[in-house]
Design a protein around this motif. Structure first.
Motif, PDB file in Angstrom:
ATOM      1  N   THR A 145       1.639  -6.001   7.316  1.00 55.52           N
ATOM      2  CA  THR A 145       2.546  -4.884   7.063  1.00 55.52           C
ATOM      3  C   THR A 145       2.036  -3.605   7.702  1.00 55.52           C
ATOM      4  O   THR A 145       2.795  -2.858   8.320  1.00 55.52           O
ATOM      5  CB  THR A 145       2.719  -4.673   5.551  1.00 55.52           C
ATOM      6  OG1 THR A 145       3.219  -5.877   4.987  1.00 55.52           O
ATOM      7  CG2 THR A 145       3.680  -3.536   5.263  1.00 55.52           C
ATOM      8  N   ALA A 146       0.723  -3.336   7.551  1.00 52.72           N
ATOM      9  CA  ALA A 146       0.147  -2.130   8.152  1.00 52.72           C
ATOM     10  C   ALA A 146       0.292  -2.166   9.655  1.00 52.72           C
ATOM     11  O   ALA A 146       0.604  -1.150  10.290  1.00 52.72           O
ATOM     12  CB  ALA A 146      -1.320  -2.009   7.760  1.00 52.72           C
ATOM     13  N   SER A 147       0.076  -3.336  10.259  1.00 55.60           N
ATOM     14  CA  SER A 147       0.204  -3.458  11.706  1.00 55.60           C
ATOM     15  C   SER A 147       1.635  -3.218  12.144  1.00 55.60           C
ATOM     16  O   SER A 147       1.898  -2.593  13.168  1.00 55.60           O
ATOM     17  CB  SER A 147      -0.262  -4.848  12.152  1.00 55.60           C
ATOM     18  OG  SER A 147      -1.623  -5.020  11.890  1.00 55.60           O
ATOM     19  N   LEU A 148       2.598  -3.745  11.353  1.00 53.42           N
ATOM     20  CA  LEU A 148       3.994  -3.542  11.680  1.00 53.42           C
ATOM     21  C   LEU A 148       4.368  -2.073  11.610  1.00 53.42           C
ATOM     22  O   LEU A 148       5.063  -1.547  12.494  1.00 53.42           O
ATOM     23  CB  LEU A 148       4.868  -4.358  10.714  1.00 53.42           C
ATOM     24  CG  LEU A 148       6.392  -4.210  10.902  1.00 53.42           C
ATOM     25  CD1 LEU A 148       6.791  -4.673  12.296  1.00 53.42           C
ATOM     26  CD2 LEU A 148       7.126  -5.025   9.840  1.00 53.42           C
ATOM     27  N   LEU A 149       3.896  -1.388  10.568  1.00 53.16           N
ATOM     28  CA  LEU A 149       4.153   0.045  10.459  1.00 53.16           C
ATOM     29  C   LEU A 149       3.601   0.796  11.647  1.00 53.16           C
ATOM     30  O   LEU A 149       4.236   1.705  12.184  1.00 53.16           O
ATOM     31  CB  LEU A 149       3.532   0.588   9.165  1.00 53.16           C
ATOM     32  CG  LEU A 149       4.227   0.195   7.856  1.00 53.16           C
ATOM     33  CD1 LEU A 149       3.382   0.644   6.670  1.00 53.16           C
ATOM     34  CD2 LEU A 149       5.620   0.777   7.786  1.00 53.16           C
TER      35      LEU A 149
ATOM     36  N   ARG B  31      -6.992   8.155   7.752  1.00 54.51           N
ATOM     37  CA  ARG B  31      -7.259   6.755   7.417  1.00 54.51           C
ATOM     38  C   ARG B  31      -8.049   6.643   6.114  1.00 54.51           C
ATOM     39  O   ARG B  31      -7.805   5.724   5.322  1.00 54.51           O
ATOM     40  CB  ARG B  31      -8.000   6.076   8.567  1.00 54.51           C
ATOM     41  CG  ARG B  31      -7.185   6.073   9.855  1.00 54.51           C
ATOM     42  CD  ARG B  31      -7.757   5.182  10.930  1.00 54.51           C
ATOM     43  NE  ARG B  31      -6.971   5.331  12.151  1.00 54.51           N
ATOM     44  CZ  ARG B  31      -7.025   4.504  13.191  1.00 54.51           C
ATOM     45  NH1 ARG B  31      -7.848   3.466  13.150  1.00 54.51           N
ATOM     46  NH2 ARG B  31      -6.286   4.710  14.260  1.00 54.51           N
ATOM     47  N   TYR B  32      -8.960   7.562   5.895  1.00 50.97           N
ATOM     48  CA  TYR B  32      -9.753   7.525   4.676  1.00 50.97           C
ATOM     49  C   TYR B  32      -8.890   7.776   3.449  1.00 50.97           C
ATOM     50  O   TYR B  32      -9.060   7.124   2.413  1.00 50.97           O
ATOM     51  CB  TYR B  32     -10.865   8.572   4.758  1.00 50.97           C
ATOM     52  CG  TYR B  32     -11.760   8.606   3.538  1.00 50.97           C
ATOM     53  CD1 TYR B  32     -12.695   7.591   3.314  1.00 50.97           C
ATOM     54  CD2 TYR B  32     -11.686   9.644   2.612  1.00 50.97           C
ATOM     55  CE1 TYR B  32     -13.523   7.608   2.197  1.00 50.97           C
ATOM     56  CE2 TYR B  32     -12.501   9.667   1.492  1.00 50.97           C
ATOM     57  CZ  TYR B  32     -13.418   8.647   1.289  1.00 50.97           C
ATOM     58  OH  TYR B  32     -14.229   8.659   0.183  1.00 50.97           O
ATOM     59  N   GLU B  33      -7.954   8.690   3.551  1.00 51.19           N
ATOM     60  CA  GLU B  33      -7.145   9.079   2.402  1.00 51.19           C
ATOM     61  C   GLU B  33      -5.912   8.198   2.208  1.00 51.19           C
ATOM     62  O   GLU B  33      -5.182   8.367   1.227  1.00 51.19           O
ATOM     63  CB  GLU B  33      -6.733  10.545   2.535  1.00 51.19           C
ATOM     64  CG  GLU B  33      -7.933  11.493   2.465  1.00 51.19           C
ATOM     65  CD  GLU B  33      -7.559  12.949   2.656  1.00 51.19           C
ATOM     66  OE1 GLU B  33      -6.425  13.218   3.116  1.00 51.19           O
ATOM     67  OE2 GLU B  33      -8.388  13.822   2.339  1.00 51.19           O
ATOM     68  N   ASN B  34      -5.688   7.263   3.104  1.00 50.88           N
ATOM     69  CA  ASN B  34      -4.524   6.376   3.017  1.00 50.88           C
ATOM     70  C   ASN B  34      -4.955   4.929   3.250  1.00 50.88           C
ATOM     71  O   ASN B  34      -4.566   4.283   4.223  1.00 50.88           O
ATOM     72  CB  ASN B  34      -3.462   6.783   4.040  1.00 50.88           C
ATOM     73  CG  ASN B  34      -2.868   8.142   3.757  1.00 50.88           C
ATOM     74  OD1 ASN B  34      -1.999   8.287   2.905  1.00 50.88           O
ATOM     75  ND2 ASN B  34      -3.344   9.158   4.467  1.00 50.88           N
ATOM     76  N   ALA B  35      -5.766   4.410   2.330  1.00 60.30           N
ATOM     77  CA  ALA B  35      -6.341   3.073   2.495  1.00 60.30           C
ATOM     78  C   ALA B  35      -5.274   2.008   2.693  1.00 60.30           C
ATOM     79  O   ALA B  35      -5.438   1.105   3.525  1.00 60.30           O
ATOM     80  CB  ALA B  35      -7.214   2.731   1.288  1.00 60.30           C
ATOM     81  N   ASN B  36      -4.179   2.096   1.959  1.00 58.27           N
ATOM     82  CA  ASN B  36      -3.175   1.039   2.036  1.00 58.27           C
ATOM     83  C   ASN B  36      -2.474   0.990   3.385  1.00 58.27           C
ATOM     84  O   ASN B  36      -1.949  -0.057   3.772  1.00 58.27           O
ATOM     85  CB  ASN B  36      -2.143   1.196   0.916  1.00 58.27           C
ATOM     86  CG  ASN B  36      -2.684   0.753  -0.423  1.00 58.27           C
ATOM     87  OD1 ASN B  36      -3.708   0.080  -0.497  1.00 58.27           O
ATOM     88  ND2 ASN B  36      -2.011   1.152  -1.498  1.00 58.27           N
ATOM     89  N   ARG B  37      -2.439   2.087   4.097  1.00 57.21           N
ATOM     90  CA  ARG B  37      -1.854   2.071   5.440  1.00 57.21           C
ATOM     91  C   ARG B  37      -2.793   1.430   6.458  1.00 57.21           C
ATOM     92  O   ARG B  37      -2.366   1.032   7.530  1.00 57.21           O
ATOM     93  CB  ARG B  37      -1.543   3.493   5.907  1.00 57.21           C
ATOM     94  CG  ARG B  37      -0.343   4.126   5.259  1.00 57.21           C
ATOM     95  CD  ARG B  37       0.014   5.409   5.986  1.00 57.21           C
ATOM     96  NE  ARG B  37       1.214   6.024   5.458  1.00 57.21           N
ATOM     97  CZ  ARG B  37       1.797   7.090   5.991  1.00 57.21           C
ATOM     98  NH1 ARG B  37       1.279   7.636   7.075  1.00 57.21           N
ATOM     99  NH2 ARG B  37       2.885   7.589   5.460  1.00 57.21           N
TER     100      ARG B  37
ATOM    101  N   SER C  17      -7.632  -1.850  -6.079  1.00 57.90           N
ATOM    102  CA  SER C  17      -7.804  -0.991  -4.906  1.00 57.90           C
ATOM    103  C   SER C  17      -6.473  -0.733  -4.210  1.00 57.90           C
ATOM    104  O   SER C  17      -6.224   0.368  -3.709  1.00 57.90           O
ATOM    105  CB  SER C  17      -8.805  -1.621  -3.929  1.00 57.90           C
ATOM    106  OG  SER C  17      -8.251  -2.724  -3.221  1.00 57.90           O
ATOM    107  N   ILE C  18      -5.609  -1.742  -4.202  1.00 58.29           N
ATOM    108  CA  ILE C  18      -4.296  -1.584  -3.585  1.00 58.29           C
ATOM    109  C   ILE C  18      -3.394  -0.719  -4.458  1.00 58.29           C
ATOM    110  O   ILE C  18      -2.710   0.190  -3.978  1.00 58.29           O
ATOM    111  CB  ILE C  18      -3.665  -2.962  -3.323  1.00 58.29           C
ATOM    112  CG1 ILE C  18      -4.482  -3.719  -2.274  1.00 58.29           C
ATOM    113  CG2 ILE C  18      -2.206  -2.825  -2.873  1.00 58.29           C
ATOM    114  CD1 ILE C  18      -4.154  -5.197  -2.191  1.00 58.29           C
TER     115      ILE C  18
END
Length: 354
Positions: free
Chosen positions: A8-12, A33-39, A262-263
């Motif tokens: 999903t992250a790769s698709l985004l 990237r640090y503040e948006n782990a799920n992305r 974590s997610i």
């Protein structure tokens, strides 16, 4: 390689929706990237241990030195970890040991010397014994070198209350968002005590819980610790004794429940693969540490193993080797204008004064 989340992250990314790191300075991209782990579950961030000075079998730089920091920035790592103590006259300095003997050409306790006296000590490259021209740096000098270039993780060798002075210094330099402070948490009482201490510091800085599996195995406590500090990462320690076999699962801190937490709360799982003096290889990572990855030549059994178990931050003594392997095997997503921004980052930082 990764789970559905990674796809999903790769698709985004492919659709141009995850754009937080595609604009701004190098450090703004890293913060995104640090503040948006799920992305960024498909990207493993690399943290250089002890200023990156132990790279290449402890032979590249003095640890916790200005030279090592410049090298880490040039390597493309996202964060550098440095160790904080005080001089006799109260200056916040960067030094791992409480004694000068191992890392400088001086002897005796750090706390017994004033800053002026510490300036007369020269840092030593541990692997070769070479005495360099670098002196013991202050925290202020280290932060000046890293400002706008890389995140900084402060390993506090003092009391928890001393974190307030560290954050205050970062705030005065306009870089509190770049600085990550941390503390070990093992019980509800300890969590409340650290929370009360940090509440007096104010807002605008990053705090990271440290959790070790000899004391904590409850995913609920880990989740509560993350939420208590709005943490963007949680450092996980998987202990390994002399007689213990290499972990096959990652241990209780890498369970499905912890990964779900974590997610749900959008934080990175951080693992330490770096070595500890006079301890078995992989002491902090269930036997899967830098010695196995680099010296023995099995990076997949270390960097790949932890990435596949959900780690999106790896603290290592071998940042270049980790970055190269992770990138070659699909665990790194390039930064915008990365080559240009990293090159620019190393050319204009001030050197320490004697």
């Amino acid at each position: 390689m990764r789970t559905v989340l990674a796809g999903t992250a790769s698709l985004l990314l492919a659709l141009g929706l995850a754009t937080a790191s595609h604009a701004g300075s190098r450090v703004e991209q890293i913060l995104g990237r640090y503040e948006n782990a799920n992305r960024w579950r498909d990207h493993v961030m690399v943290v250089a241990h002890r200023g990156g000075g132990l790279e290449a079998g402890k032979s590249r730089y003095p640890e916790n030195s200005i030279a090592s920091i410049r090298g880490v920035i040039a390597s493309g790592a996202e964060m550098v970890e440095i160790d904080i103590r005080r001089s006799k006259d109260g200056e916040l300095i960067v030094m791992h040991d409480s004694w000068l003997d191992r890392t400088t050409n001086c002897k005796g306790e750090v706390i017994a010397r004033t800053m002026d006296e510490l300036r007369r000590c020269r840092l030593v490259v541990e692997g070769t014994g070479a005495v360099t021209g670098e002196t013991v740096p202050t925290l202020r000098e280290m932060l000046a070198v890293t400002k706008g270039r890389i995140l900084v993780n402060l390993d506090n060798k003092l009391e928890t209350a001393d974190l307030a002075d560290m954050v205050a210094l970062a705030r005065a330099m306009g870089m509190e968002e770049q600085v990550v402070v941390k503390a070990n948490l093992w019980s509800a009482e300890r969590l409340a005590s650290v929370k009360e201490t940090m509440s007096r510091v104010g807002n605008g800085f990053q705090f990271m819980p440290i959790i070790a599996d000899d004391a904590v195995r409850d995913a609920g406590f880990i989740a509560a610790a993350g939420r208590a500090f709005s943490a963007r990462a949680v450092e996980m320690i998987t202990w390994r004794g002399d007689a213990d076999k290499m972990t096959e699962t990652g241990g209780p801190l890498f369970s499905a429940r912890v990964r779900a937490a974590s997610i749900r709360d959008n934080w990175h799982i951080w693992v330490d693969t770096h070595a500890i003096v006079n301890k078995p290889g992989g002491f902090l990572s269930g036997g899967r540490g830098d010695e196995l990855a680099v010296a023995a030549g099995f990076p997949n059994e270390v960097f790949g193993f932890w990435a596949e178990r959900g780690a999106t931050m790896i603290q290592t003594d071998e940042p270049r080797a980790a970055i190269d392997w992770l990138a070659a095997n699909g665990y790194r997503v390039p930064y915008a204008d990365a080559d240009e921004s990293v090159a620019a980052a190393t050319g204009d930082a001030p050197a320490p004064t004697n």
